[in-house]
Design a protein around this motif. Structure first.
Motif, PDB file in Angstrom:
ATOM      1  N   LEU A 293     -27.775  24.356 -11.495  1.00  0.00           N
ATOM      2  CA  LEU A 293     -27.900  22.993 -11.996  1.00  0.00           C
ATOM      3  C   LEU A 293     -27.925  22.003 -10.842  1.00  0.00           C
ATOM      4  N   ILE A 294     -28.914  21.115 -10.847  1.00  0.00           N
ATOM      5  CA  ILE A 294     -28.981  20.038  -9.860  1.00  0.00           C
ATOM      6  C   ILE A 294     -28.960  18.711 -10.600  1.00  0.00           C
ATOM      7  N   HIS A 295     -28.654  17.647  -9.882  1.00  0.00           N
ATOM      8  CA  HIS A 295     -28.528  16.342 -10.513  1.00  0.00           C
ATOM      9  C   HIS A 295     -29.587  15.346 -10.031  1.00  0.00           C
ATOM     10  N   SER A 296     -30.390  15.773  -9.048  1.00  0.00           N
ATOM     11  CA  SER A 296     -31.486  14.945  -8.566  1.00  0.00           C
ATOM     12  C   SER A 296     -32.520  15.850  -7.905  1.00  0.00           C
ATOM     13  N   LEU A 297     -33.742  15.366  -7.804  1.00  0.00           N
ATOM     14  CA  LEU A 297     -34.805  16.156  -7.184  1.00  0.00           C
ATOM     15  C   LEU A 297     -34.484  16.506  -5.728  1.00  0.00           C
ATOM     16  N   SER A 298     -33.752  15.634  -5.064  1.00  0.00           N
ATOM     17  CA  SER A 298     -33.445  15.866  -3.650  1.00  0.00           C
ATOM     18  C   SER A 298     -32.617  17.136  -3.442  1.00  0.00           C
ATOM     19  N   GLU A 299     -31.910  17.583  -4.480  1.00  0.00           N
ATOM     20  CA  GLU A 299     -31.085  18.783  -4.371  1.00  0.00           C
ATOM     21  C   GLU A 299     -31.903  20.062  -4.539  1.00  0.00           C
ATOM     22  N   ALA A 300     -33.135  19.939  -5.011  1.00  0.00           N
ATOM     23  CA  ALA A 300     -33.943  21.127  -5.318  1.00  0.00           C
ATOM     24  C   ALA A 300     -34.293  21.936  -4.068  1.00  0.00           C
ATOM     25  N   VAL A 301     -34.563  21.262  -2.969  1.00  0.00           N
ATOM     26  CA  VAL A 301     -35.013  21.955  -1.762  1.00  0.00           C
ATOM     27  C   VAL A 301     -34.004  22.994  -1.295  1.00  0.00           C
ATOM     28  N   ALA A 302     -32.729  22.631  -1.257  1.00  0.00           N
ATOM     29  CA  ALA A 302     -31.690  23.562  -0.813  1.00  0.00           C
ATOM     30  C   ALA A 302     -31.598  24.765  -1.743  1.00  0.00           C
ATOM     31  N   VAL A 303     -31.801  24.545  -3.036  1.00  0.00           N
ATOM     32  CA  VAL A 303     -31.756  25.640  -4.003  1.00  0.00           C
ATOM     33  C   VAL A 303     -32.935  26.585  -3.781  1.00  0.00           C
ATOM     34  N   TRP A 304     -34.115  26.015  -3.584  1.00  0.00           N
ATOM     35  CA  TRP A 304     -35.285  26.853  -3.301  1.00  0.00           C
ATOM     36  C   TRP A 304     -35.092  27.655  -2.016  1.00  0.00           C
ATOM     37  N   GLN A 305     -34.547  27.018  -1.004  1.00  0.00           N
ATOM     38  CA  GLN A 305     -34.343  27.702   0.276  1.00  0.00           C
ATOM     39  C   GLN A 305     -33.359  28.855   0.151  1.00  0.00           C
ATOM     40  N   ALA A 306     -32.476  28.795  -0.845  1.00  0.00           N
ATOM     41  CA  ALA A 306     -31.531  29.879  -1.099  1.00  0.00           C
ATOM     42  C   ALA A 306     -32.129  30.939  -2.024  1.00  0.00           C
ATOM     43  N   ASP A 307     -33.440  30.822  -2.292  1.00  0.00           N
ATOM     44  CA  ASP A 307     -34.156  31.738  -3.182  1.00  0.00           C
ATOM     45  C   ASP A 307     -33.582  31.716  -4.599  1.00  0.00           C
ATOM     46  N   GLN A 308     -33.213  30.515  -5.032  1.00  0.00           N
ATOM     47  CA  GLN A 308     -32.714  30.323  -6.380  1.00  0.00           C
ATOM     48  C   GLN A 308     -33.605  29.313  -7.105  1.00  0.00           C
ATOM     49  N   VAL A 309     -33.305  29.094  -8.366  1.00  0.00           N
ATOM     50  CA  VAL A 309     -34.148  28.240  -9.201  1.00  0.00           C
ATOM     51  C   VAL A 309     -33.377  26.982  -9.616  1.00  0.00           C
ATOM     52  N   PRO A 310     -33.845  25.800  -9.240  1.00  0.00           N
ATOM     53  CA  PRO A 310     -33.157  24.569  -9.641  1.00  0.00           C
ATOM     54  C   PRO A 310     -33.407  24.240 -11.113  1.00  0.00           C
ATOM     55  N   VAL A 311     -32.347  23.801 -11.783  1.00  0.00           N
ATOM     56  CA  VAL A 311     -32.420  23.397 -13.186  1.00  0.00           C
ATOM     57  C   VAL A 311     -31.957  21.947 -13.271  1.00  0.00           C
ATOM     58  N   LEU A 312     -32.829  21.078 -13.756  1.00  0.00           N
ATOM     59  CA  LEU A 312     -32.551  19.650 -13.814  1.00  0.00           C
ATOM     60  C   LEU A 312     -32.578  19.171 -15.263  1.00  0.00           C
ATOM     61  N   VAL A 313     -31.578  18.397 -15.652  1.00  0.00           N
ATOM     62  CA  VAL A 313     -31.590  17.792 -16.996  1.00  0.00           C
ATOM     63  C   VAL A 313     -32.563  16.615 -16.961  1.00  0.00           C
ATOM     64  N   ASP A 314     -33.694  16.809 -17.636  1.00  0.00           N
ATOM     65  CA  ASP A 314     -34.757  15.798 -17.660  1.00  0.00           C
ATOM     66  C   ASP A 314     -35.612  16.086 -18.887  1.00  0.00           C
ATOM     67  N   GLU A 315     -35.117  15.689 -20.035  1.00  0.00           N
ATOM     68  CA  GLU A 315     -35.741  16.044 -21.308  1.00  0.00           C
ATOM     69  C   GLU A 315     -37.144  15.468 -21.457  1.00  0.00           C
ATOM     70  N   THR A 316     -37.404  14.314 -20.863  1.00  0.00           N
ATOM     71  CA  THR A 316     -38.706  13.668 -21.008  1.00  0.00           C
ATOM     72  C   THR A 316     -39.665  13.997 -19.866  1.00  0.00           C
ATOM     73  N   ALA A 317     -39.223  14.842 -18.927  1.00  0.00           N
ATOM     74  CA  ALA A 317     -40.042  15.221 -17.774  1.00  0.00           C
ATOM     75  C   ALA A 317     -40.430  14.014 -16.916  1.00  0.00           C
TER      76      ALA A 317
END
Length: 271
Positions: A64-88
């Motif tokens: 679980l991430i809380h902003s797009l900026s957190e996604a990069v670190a998750v990807w670099q760890a070979d994991q999948v970021p999950v963001l609460v964003d119902e309206t995309a």
């Protein structure tokens, strides 16, 4: 790590099958979820990360991430970021090459063909060539997984696919509105008529939920989840010998995932 930007709307069990296939193929999807996911097959759904902070399915971990900026670190760890964003809403910021609607809502909840150069939707509620570029059939049978470039998937019949001779009996719906309390959770072997859950209504009364057939509870909504009358709350698999199925991606999800990967790879090869 592939730099193709892919957004997947939804983190339920079918969506997770798609995400897992993309992840195994070296792609780095971003998963968008609602604030209170209602997955039945929780053991194989990345949306559980919304509640627990992370969820692991067949070696793949969603975080679980809380902003797009957190996604990069998750990807670099070979994991999948999950963001609460119902309206995309983040799609306008990320500008992905591919958007996949895997919500399985049986209707369009806002995905449109202009969201990305390639838009894909799973199941009914979309017309290929109008709402999205491609639709993937999700109904069990001969056409399961078929890529549709013109037209729509089969309409929702409301009847679950037949497994070991059982169809509609496999799926349980809430007999009343209230808060669900789990008595027998995923992986439990139950007998027809056995108490598997209870619903506490607004007036304090308790409504029992009994197993509709003998088998293994393959899916059960989270304990404490507020449900409306008729809400899908559980799934029983009559094949008692296949306990492992409760904790692995289904054949249906893998079939659909293969078709999505086909579309993604075709796009990547042309890019």
């Amino acid at each position: 790590m592939n730099n193709l930007r892919i957004v997947v709307r939804g983190g339920g069990d079918l969506a997770t099958g798609v995400i897992h296939r993309l992840w195994r193929a070296g792609f780095t999807p971003l998963v968008l979820e609602c604030a209170s996911p209602a997955a039945i097959r929780r053991q194989v759904a990345l949306c559980e990360a919304v509640y627990a902070g992370s969820a692991t399915v067949e070696g793949m971990t969603g975080v679980l991430i809380h902003s797009l900026s957190e996604a990069v670190a998750v990807w670099q760890a070979d994991q999948v970021p999950v963001l609460v964003d119902e309206t995309a809403a983040c799609v306008n910021i990320l500008q992905p090459e591919i958007v996949i609607d895997a919500i399985i809502a049986k209707k369009n909840l806002g995905t449109h063909i202009d969201m990305a150069p390639l838009t894909i939707a799973l199941g009914p509620g979309f017309t290929a060539g109008m709402d999205v570029h491609a639709v993937v059939e999700t109904k069990r049978g001969h056409n399961l997984g078929r890529v549709i470039l013109e037209g729509s998937a089969a309409p929702n019949s409301g009847i679950p696919g037949v497994i070991a001779g059982f169809g509609k009996e496999r799926v349980l719906h809430a007999p009343a509105a209230g808060v669900l309390h789990v008595v027998q959770d995923i992986g439990s072997v139950v007998q027809k008529g056995q108490l598997i859950a209870e619903i506490t209504t607004a007036d304090g009364s308790v409504v029992p939920v009994e197993a509709t057939l003998t088998g293994i509870i393959r899916g059960m909504i989270r304990d404490g989840f507020p449900v409306t009358e008729g809400f899908k709350i559980a799934d029983i698999d009559p094949r008692q010998e296949e306990l492992a199925n409760c904790f692995t991606i289904s054949d249906k999800a893998r079939c659909i995932a293969g078709s999505v990967l086909e579309l993604v790879c075709a796009y990547a090869n042309k890019a």
